[in-house]
Design a protein around this motif. Sequence first.
Motif, mmCIF file in Angstrom:
data_model
loop_
_atom_site.group_PDB
_atom_site.id
_atom_site.type_symbol
_atom_site.label_atom_id
_atom_site.label_comp_id
_atom_site.label_asym_id
_atom_site.label_seq_id
_atom_site.Cartn_x
_atom_site.Cartn_y
_atom_site.Cartn_z
ATOM 1 N N LYS A 44 5.768 106.262 54.706
ATOM 2 C CA LYS A 44 7.252 104.871 55.022
ATOM 3 C C LYS A 44 6.370 104.129 53.675
ATOM 4 O O LYS A 44 6.965 103.191 53.073
ATOM 5 C CB LYS A 44 7.683 104.699 56.131
ATOM 6 C CG LYS A 44 8.583 105.061 56.834
ATOM 7 C CD LYS A 44 9.095 104.424 58.105
ATOM 8 C CE LYS A 44 10.274 105.337 58.072
ATOM 9 N NZ LYS A 44 10.456 104.806 59.843
ATOM 10 N N ASN A 48 7.846 102.806 50.360
ATOM 11 C CA ASN A 48 8.975 101.704 49.694
ATOM 12 C C ASN A 48 8.042 101.173 48.846
ATOM 13 O O ASN A 48 8.998 99.768 48.155
ATOM 14 C CB ASN A 48 8.415 100.881 51.191
ATOM 15 C CG ASN A 48 9.617 100.947 51.873
ATOM 16 O OD1 ASN A 48 11.043 100.926 51.782
ATOM 17 N ND2 ASN A 48 9.637 101.778 53.139
ATOM 18 N N GLU A 193 5.562 98.797 61.515
ATOM 19 C CA GLU A 193 6.633 99.078 61.903
ATOM 20 C C GLU A 193 7.937 97.804 61.926
ATOM 21 O O GLU A 193 7.501 96.257 61.219
ATOM 22 C CB GLU A 193 6.449 99.155 62.902
ATOM 23 C CG GLU A 193 5.494 100.862 63.092
ATOM 24 C CD GLU A 193 4.352 100.289 63.221
ATOM 25 O OE1 GLU A 193 3.790 98.873 62.697
ATOM 26 O OE2 GLU A 193 3.435 101.284 63.510
ATOM 27 N N GLU A 194 9.226 98.180 61.512
ATOM 28 C CA GLU A 194 9.937 97.528 60.988
ATOM 29 C C GLU A 194 9.382 95.736 62.314
ATOM 30 O O GLU A 194 9.051 96.517 63.707
ATOM 31 C CB GLU A 194 11.537 97.655 61.396
ATOM 32 C CG GLU A 194 11.700 98.303 60.086
ATOM 33 C CD GLU A 194 11.763 97.640 58.625
ATOM 34 O OE1 GLU A 194 11.935 96.423 58.397
ATOM 35 O OE2 GLU A 194 11.337 98.362 58.070
ATOM 36 N N PRO A 195 9.751 94.621 62.245
ATOM 37 C CA PRO A 195 10.852 94.024 61.168
ATOM 38 C C PRO A 195 9.915 93.892 60.242
ATOM 39 O O PRO A 195 9.650 93.639 59.080
ATOM 40 C CB PRO A 195 10.858 93.131 61.409
ATOM 41 C CG PRO A 195 10.435 92.601 62.247
ATOM 42 C CD PRO A 195 10.055 93.717 63.740
ATOM 43 N N HIS A 196 8.141 94.819 60.135
ATOM 44 C CA HIS A 196 6.768 93.863 59.141
ATOM 45 C C HIS A 196 6.921 94.560 57.790
ATOM 46 O O HIS A 196 6.724 93.844 57.292
ATOM 47 C CB HIS A 196 5.702 93.738 60.022
ATOM 48 C CG HIS A 196 5.482 93.277 61.251
ATOM 49 N ND1 HIS A 196 5.860 92.204 61.590
ATOM 50 C CD2 HIS A 196 5.389 94.224 62.398
ATOM 51 C CE1 HIS A 196 5.534 92.279 62.919
ATOM 52 N NE2 HIS A 196 5.805 92.960 63.312
ATOM 53 N N MET A 197 7.947 95.737 57.656
ATOM 54 C CA MET A 197 7.653 96.564 56.642
ATOM 55 C C MET A 197 8.722 95.723 55.410
ATOM 56 O O MET A 197 8.118 95.560 54.393
ATOM 57 C CB MET A 197 8.544 98.229 56.274
ATOM 58 C CG MET A 197 8.045 98.545 55.210
ATOM 59 S SD MET A 197 6.938 99.116 54.896
ATOM 60 C CE MET A 197 6.660 100.188 56.332
ATOM 61 N N ASP A 198 9.569 95.354 56.126
ATOM 62 C CA ASP A 198 10.494 94.317 54.951
ATOM 63 C C ASP A 198 9.361 92.787 54.370
ATOM 64 O O ASP A 198 9.441 92.658 53.050
ATOM 65 C CB ASP A 198 11.716 93.818 55.320
ATOM 66 C CG ASP A 198 12.444 94.692 55.783
ATOM 67 O OD1 ASP A 198 12.624 95.807 55.248
ATOM 68 O OD2 ASP A 198 13.824 94.689 56.380
#
Length: 217
Positions: A44, A48, A193-198
């Motif tokens: 992932k 990304n 892991e979300e929300p850290h990816m964004d």
Amino acid sequence: MPEVIFPGPEGRLEGRYHPQKERDAPIAIVLHPHPQFGGTMNNKVVYNLHYAFYNMGFTVLRFNFRGVGRSQGEYDQGVGELSDAASALDYLQSMNNNSKHCWVAGFSFGAWIGMQLLMRRPEITGFVSVAPPANMYDFSFLAPCPASGLIINGTNDRVAPPADTVSLVGKLHEQKGITITHEEIEGAGHFFEEPHMDTMIGTVSDYVKRRLTENSR
């Protein structure tokens, strides 16, 4: 997303290649985490990062190291993987010989390979190292580090502890002529892991966009 097969040192390597229409678009290569712990080009973080660079106008290549997916060969302790990365960069450059900027981005084990590639290839103008495993691998080859770049990690990373990353950044900060930017994502683990990816991808994009306007090493 065009699938590509290109020659590597140990046989064919499998990749995903995403060209821009502009012939002189900057190029980027994205390197995946450890092959023996499930790392592939479809991880992932790698996926990304690939799209983040593409959306900033880069022609991008990500690929599977030897022995992963449809790539031939077998795991080689990082030595062969570095050769694979060099072959991937050769392939990318052969189709984009008008590019003025060349970047390497890597996640975890891929960050370690990316930094070694940086030492070998003076044409690389910038790098992004996501969660470099400074606790597991020796990064002392970065003497001196030839280009400026971004090192980014999560404060809750249990695979590559933040203290080791901070110590690596500290050593690189002492070098002249380059700027190492270090960003920590509060609360993020190794895999963002979300929300850290964004948040991580946004930080990377902001950094790369700024560097492209500065034209600095």
